[in-house]
Write a protein that holds these residues in place. Structure first.
Motif, PDB file in Angstrom:
ATOM      1  N   GLU A   1       2.038   1.708  -3.322  1.00 35.85           N
ATOM      2  CA  GLU A   1       0.668   2.624  -4.319  1.00 35.85           C
ATOM      3  C   GLU A   1       0.496   3.805  -3.932  1.00 35.85           C
ATOM      4  O   GLU A   1       0.363   4.775  -4.952  1.00 35.85           O
ATOM      5  CB  GLU A   1      -0.317   1.537  -3.850  1.00 35.85           C
ATOM      6  CG  GLU A   1      -1.533   2.136  -4.723  1.00 35.85           C
ATOM      7  CD  GLU A   1      -2.849   0.987  -4.578  1.00 35.85           C
ATOM      8  OE1 GLU A   1      -2.711  -0.081  -3.954  1.00 35.85           O
ATOM      9  OE2 GLU A   1      -3.987   1.338  -5.022  1.00 35.85           O
ATOM     10  N   PHE A   2       0.730   4.293  -2.544  1.00 36.44           N
ATOM     11  CA  PHE A   2      -0.016   5.636  -2.308  1.00 36.44           C
ATOM     12  C   PHE A   2       1.184   6.681  -1.967  1.00 36.44           C
ATOM     13  O   PHE A   2       0.850   7.848  -1.841  1.00 36.44           O
ATOM     14  CB  PHE A   2      -0.901   5.445  -1.303  1.00 36.44           C
ATOM     15  CG  PHE A   2      -2.035   4.572  -1.205  1.00 36.44           C
ATOM     16  CD1 PHE A   2      -3.148   5.273  -2.471  1.00 36.44           C
ATOM     17  CD2 PHE A   2      -2.373   3.566  -0.675  1.00 36.44           C
ATOM     18  CE1 PHE A   2      -4.165   4.533  -2.819  1.00 36.44           C
ATOM     19  CE2 PHE A   2      -3.481   2.715  -1.064  1.00 36.44           C
ATOM     20  CZ  PHE A   2      -4.381   3.302  -2.134  1.00 36.44           C
TER      21      PHE A   2
ATOM     22  N   GLY B   1      -0.706   8.731   2.241  1.00 38.50           N
ATOM     23  CA  GLY B   1      -0.216   9.008   1.026  1.00 38.50           C
ATOM     24  C   GLY B   1      -0.747  10.330   0.784  1.00 38.50           C
ATOM     25  O   GLY B   1       0.135  11.487   0.383  1.00 38.50           O
ATOM     26  N   ALA B   2      -2.108  10.663   0.823  1.00 35.16           N
ATOM     27  CA  ALA B   2      -2.532  11.939   0.478  1.00 35.16           C
ATOM     28  C   ALA B   2      -2.010  13.099   1.165  1.00 35.16           C
ATOM     29  O   ALA B   2      -1.861  14.047   0.906  1.00 35.16           O
ATOM     30  CB  ALA B   2      -4.277  11.967   0.969  1.00 35.16           C
TER      31      ALA B   2
ATOM     32  N   ARG C   1      -3.532   4.922   2.188  1.00 34.62           N
ATOM     33  CA  ARG C   1      -3.951   5.838   1.341  1.00 34.62           C
ATOM     34  C   ARG C   1      -4.034   7.135   1.977  1.00 34.62           C
ATOM     35  O   ARG C   1      -3.866   8.215   1.500  1.00 34.62           O
ATOM     36  CB  ARG C   1      -5.295   5.347   1.007  1.00 34.62           C
ATOM     37  CG  ARG C   1      -6.120   5.959  -0.153  1.00 34.62           C
ATOM     38  CD  ARG C   1      -7.700   5.620  -0.295  1.00 34.62           C
ATOM     39  NE  ARG C   1      -8.467   5.985   0.939  1.00 34.62           N
ATOM     40  CZ  ARG C   1      -8.608   7.120   1.224  1.00 34.62           C
ATOM     41  NH1 ARG C   1      -8.500   8.422   0.637  1.00 34.62           N
ATOM     42  NH2 ARG C   1      -9.223   7.586   2.267  1.00 34.62           N
ATOM     43  N   ARG C   2      -4.664   7.299   3.301  1.00 32.92           N
ATOM     44  CA  ARG C   2      -4.709   8.534   3.876  1.00 32.92           C
ATOM     45  C   ARG C   2      -3.439   9.168   4.066  1.00 32.92           C
ATOM     46  O   ARG C   2      -3.294  10.264   3.876  1.00 32.92           O
ATOM     47  CB  ARG C   2      -5.264   8.343   5.244  1.00 32.92           C
ATOM     48  CG  ARG C   2      -6.649   7.841   5.192  1.00 32.92           C
ATOM     49  CD  ARG C   2      -7.591   7.751   6.561  1.00 32.92           C
ATOM     50  NE  ARG C   2      -8.617   7.203   6.764  1.00 32.92           N
ATOM     51  CZ  ARG C   2      -9.203   6.708   7.601  1.00 32.92           C
ATOM     52  NH1 ARG C   2      -9.072   7.269   8.774  1.00 32.92           N
ATOM     53  NH2 ARG C   2     -10.329   5.930   7.584  1.00 32.92           N
TER      54      ARG C   2
ATOM     55  N   ALA D   1       1.067  -1.228  -0.190  1.00 31.86           N
ATOM     56  CA  ALA D   1       0.182   0.053   0.069  1.00 31.86           C
ATOM     57  C   ALA D   1       0.952   1.098   0.036  1.00 31.86           C
ATOM     58  O   ALA D   1       0.462   2.311  -0.505  1.00 31.86           O
ATOM     59  CB  ALA D   1      -0.972   0.020   1.127  1.00 31.86           C
TER      60      ALA D   1
ATOM     61  N   ASP E   1      -6.833  -4.763   5.510  1.00 38.30           N
ATOM     62  CA  ASP E   1      -7.558  -3.808   4.593  1.00 38.30           C
ATOM     63  C   ASP E   1      -7.360  -2.305   5.385  1.00 38.30           C
ATOM     64  O   ASP E   1      -7.149  -1.234   4.792  1.00 38.30           O
ATOM     65  CB  ASP E   1      -8.824  -4.194   4.798  1.00 38.30           C
ATOM     66  CG  ASP E   1      -9.008  -5.548   3.661  1.00 38.30           C
ATOM     67  OD1 ASP E   1      -8.433  -5.631   2.873  1.00 38.30           O
ATOM     68  OD2 ASP E   1     -10.095  -5.864   4.023  1.00 38.30           O
TER      69      ASP E   1
ATOM     70  N   ARG F   1      -4.306  -0.727   4.376  1.00 40.55           N
ATOM     71  CA  ARG F   1      -4.181  -0.239   3.072  1.00 40.55           C
ATOM     72  C   ARG F   1      -4.900   1.255   3.232  1.00 40.55           C
ATOM     73  O   ARG F   1      -4.248   2.200   2.692  1.00 40.55           O
ATOM     74  CB  ARG F   1      -4.893  -1.030   2.239  1.00 40.55           C
ATOM     75  CG  ARG F   1      -4.950  -0.633   0.719  1.00 40.55           C
ATOM     76  CD  ARG F   1      -5.340  -1.778  -0.111  1.00 40.55           C
ATOM     77  NE  ARG F   1      -5.077  -1.325  -1.475  1.00 40.55           N
ATOM     78  CZ  ARG F   1      -5.790  -0.534  -2.314  1.00 40.55           C
ATOM     79  NH1 ARG F   1      -6.951   0.075  -1.873  1.00 40.55           N
ATOM     80  NH2 ARG F   1      -5.422   0.102  -3.639  1.00 40.55           N
ATOM     81  N   GLU F   2      -5.943   1.329   4.046  1.00 43.33           N
ATOM     82  CA  GLU F   2      -6.730   2.509   4.133  1.00 43.33           C
ATOM     83  C   GLU F   2      -5.927   3.658   4.868  1.00 43.33           C
ATOM     84  O   GLU F   2      -5.792   4.753   4.290  1.00 43.33           O
ATOM     85  CB  GLU F   2      -8.088   2.340   4.877  1.00 43.33           C
ATOM     86  CG  GLU F   2      -8.743   3.610   5.305  1.00 43.33           C
ATOM     87  CD  GLU F   2      -9.118   4.410   4.027  1.00 43.33           C
ATOM     88  OE1 GLU F   2      -9.306   3.857   2.739  1.00 43.33           O
ATOM     89  OE2 GLU F   2      -9.467   5.572   4.284  1.00 43.33           O
TER      90      GLU F   2
END
Lengths: 413, 413
Positions: A323-324, A401-402, A398-399, A320, A391, A394-395
């Motif tokens: 990815e992010f 990364g943002a 994602r946060r 993750a 999961d 991963r979330e």
């Protein structure tokens, strides 16, 4: 006379010892309180996942401790600890190839207390302790609390470098400071994840012996191993000059507060009265519960399943992050332990401000500055994958990364 | 090259800190090992009698902790401790008339650790701590371990005298030592059994405040009260300048290792990070078991029955000492706590030799020298009546009497 009898609080802090200034609330513990918020995904603390422990068996064995051994489990115990537990501790160390004798082992109320005892026994104000850059903040606090100078030395992917140690020795000689200890987490280091190589272990052991620097080998994560062949423990390479610290916190449960020291006889003999003056004895109740768990439960299978779970989580977080996270972030896919140490592109400052933003996004991590006493680590952060499912990790990535993309952009303006 | 690869042990003790010399095995703990011998009647340790605890209920409540709260009880906890336990601790203190606020309370792994934290926070090498002559050896060791000078001051039947404190202040001023702390067990002191009078408390509180000496009020025995009206706690008389130490060890069980500090806000704020660096957190498992016991079991009745039992034992021992001890022995019939402090006629030396003889007779006590750092106490001994039944105490007194008559005679030759 004043009409109020209310007396102003006295400035008792003016009466504190010099060392008191070094007992600052740790960033990790500050975050610990925030972790209680169920809306937050925490990649912060190094808490083990306890959900998959065999609770029915723990209930049974704990119950038997109270019913069969209540009178001794609830009474004072010896300072060194229960022989039955020391026997089990020896078997745990043997899993990592460490031969031990029971007379060298002291049970403690967790590795933090072991560190405290070693620091008390060895460190005068002004002495130097060598440690990795970055290092476990709890250890740094203990050494600093005894007014030692902590020199945090650069390493590579094999551990602290010999060049860095030699430079630190030369520097200490020039300043007149006595290097007493070298603190190292050789297996899946907290926070870097690095495993010290065999050759580096051999070289460090030789160098420390030559310079009368005692090695403190802290190994809470050695059995959280995703499948690498670990080199021998430093304690095995030089049993006369290495103090080994072990713990049940990551392989069983931290809430019982059980750790231990395995130290050269001469050190052990003085650690015992130091422990007595610090806490009288480790909890006999905790010791009895630990002993029964280690003896009667198939904990090897439980741990193996948990290690598989940690491995899957590590892989999930690594994927993750790939990815992010924005370009320029660096980290190593972990081979064991609980942590990924992420180095950020230079403009991003991961200290206080970024953590506040992360809290707003509902994620937590430990800023890299927590692992240094000298302000370094501003462009790094520690992510723990021990507490969250794949999961959720991963979330969280994602946060994160943002957040980092935004931080990168703002500073690029 | 030598044919043996065996390396000689390194003299690691040469690398110890200066304070290490003060971490000596305590006489009390040395005797603790001997107490394990079932043929010996021990009047040595301050172990509470656990036989009459409500074991069925302890089994039930402990079991519920594991089944209902296992995930949190076996996990890391906060450094300050669980709010539910702090709530129960406040109720315990209220039984002795002490009002408290939860924000001032820190749960610790027993009072020994509380003492360690206070010593770390306040004591620089060379500072002075005032304490009674005699004083609890575990406290003396902690202060000495921080390289403080411990001045043990003479008292009367109301506690340490004001004259002795004023003389110590004058002496410290002449030597340039900073008196940081006054350590006192005001209720049923260990080992003397003395209860500090109301007027003495008021005078000491005033004097300490004027000289910026912080009072450490250690109160493990306040609720082991055979029926006297205790004066208010020093913490109540001057909440801004008194650090209060409490413990569950004597009123519930020492094996769970739970104590606490109730300190002025400014001190509390720094005790917390000191505790974090020392042990991360008190055991959440122990805390949960303690909370459930204090909440769900009628522990007041259990304690009342135990206190009656201790009272009967104290009276039995007092009567037997009157029957068997040679003339010239002095002690006070205790009004609470666990101990009788016996002063022997001058020729008898109660240090090492007499204890060896007592062991041969099958009895154990603590030589008076254990309660001094300066060699005093050779003609005194501490007898505990907490662990043995009335008939057994009588037999122990008979053996002790025979021993002392013999010792008296030998020296009279």
């Amino acid at each position: 006379m004043a009409s109020s009898k209310r007396i102003s609080p006295l400035p008792l802090n003016e009466r504190f010892a010099t060392r008191a200034q070094y007992f600052a609330p740790s960033p990790i513990r500050a975050v610990f309180e925030m972790e209680m918020n169920p809306d937050v995904i925490s990649l912060a603390g190094g808490n083990p996942e306890l959900t998959h422990l065999p609770w029915a068996e723990i209930t049974r064995t704990s119950n038997e401790v109270v019913t069969q051994h209540g009178l001794s489990a609830f009474q004072y115990g010896t300072t060194v600890g229960q022989p039955e537990l020391i026997d089990e501790i020896q078997k745990i160390m043997a899993l990592e190839g460490i031969e031990s004798v029971p007379e060298d082992i002291l049970v403690t109320s967790g590795s933090q207390m072991s560190l405290d005892l070693v620091a008390k026994l060895f460190l005068n104000p002004g002495d130097t302790v060598l440690a990795a850059a970055p290092s476990y903040s709890g250890a740094l606090n203990v050494f600093a609390g005894m007014q030692a100078h902590v020199a945090q030395l650069e390493g590579d992917d094999e551990g602290i470098t010999i060049d860095a140690i030699e430079a630190a020795i030369a520097h200490a000689q020039s300043t007149g400071s006595d290097i007493k200890l070298l603190y190292v987490v050789p297996n899946f280091a907290n926070p870097s994840g690095v495993v010290m190589s065999y050759q580096r272990r051999v070289d460090i052991v030789k160098l420390c012996r030559a310079h009368r620097i005692i090695i403190v080998e802290d190994n809470p994560y050695g059995l959280i191993n995703f499948g690498v062949d670990l080199p021998p423990a430093l304690r095995t390479l030089d049993p006369d000059n290495v103090i080994y610290l072990g713990s049940l916190s990551k392989i069983f449960a931290p809430g019982i507060r059980i750790g231990w020291t395995d130290a050269p006889a001469m050190v052990h003999a003085s650690l015992v009265p130091t422990a007595e003056a610090s806490a009288i004895c480790p909890s006999p109740l905790s010791q009895s519960i630990a002993t029964k768990y280690l003896r009667e439960v198939d904990w090897h299978s439980v741990l193996a399943a948990n290690v598989d779970m940690y491995h899957r989580r590590a892989q999930a977080l690594d994927a993750a992050l790939q990815e992010f996270l924005p370009a320029g972030c660096n980290w190593v896919n972990p081979t064991g332990g609980f942590f990924i140490w992420v180095e950020l592109p230079e403009p991003i400052d991961a200290s206080a401000g970024l953590l506040d933003e992360a809290m707003e996004e509902g994620i937590l991590f430990i800023p890299g500055t927590a692992f240094f006493l000298d302000g370094r680590g501003r462009n790094a952060l520690r992510l723990s994958y021990s507490q969250a499912g794949e999961d959720t990790l991963r979330e969280a990535a994602r946060r994160l990364g943002a957040l980092l993309h935004r931080a990168n952009r703002v500073i690029d303006l």
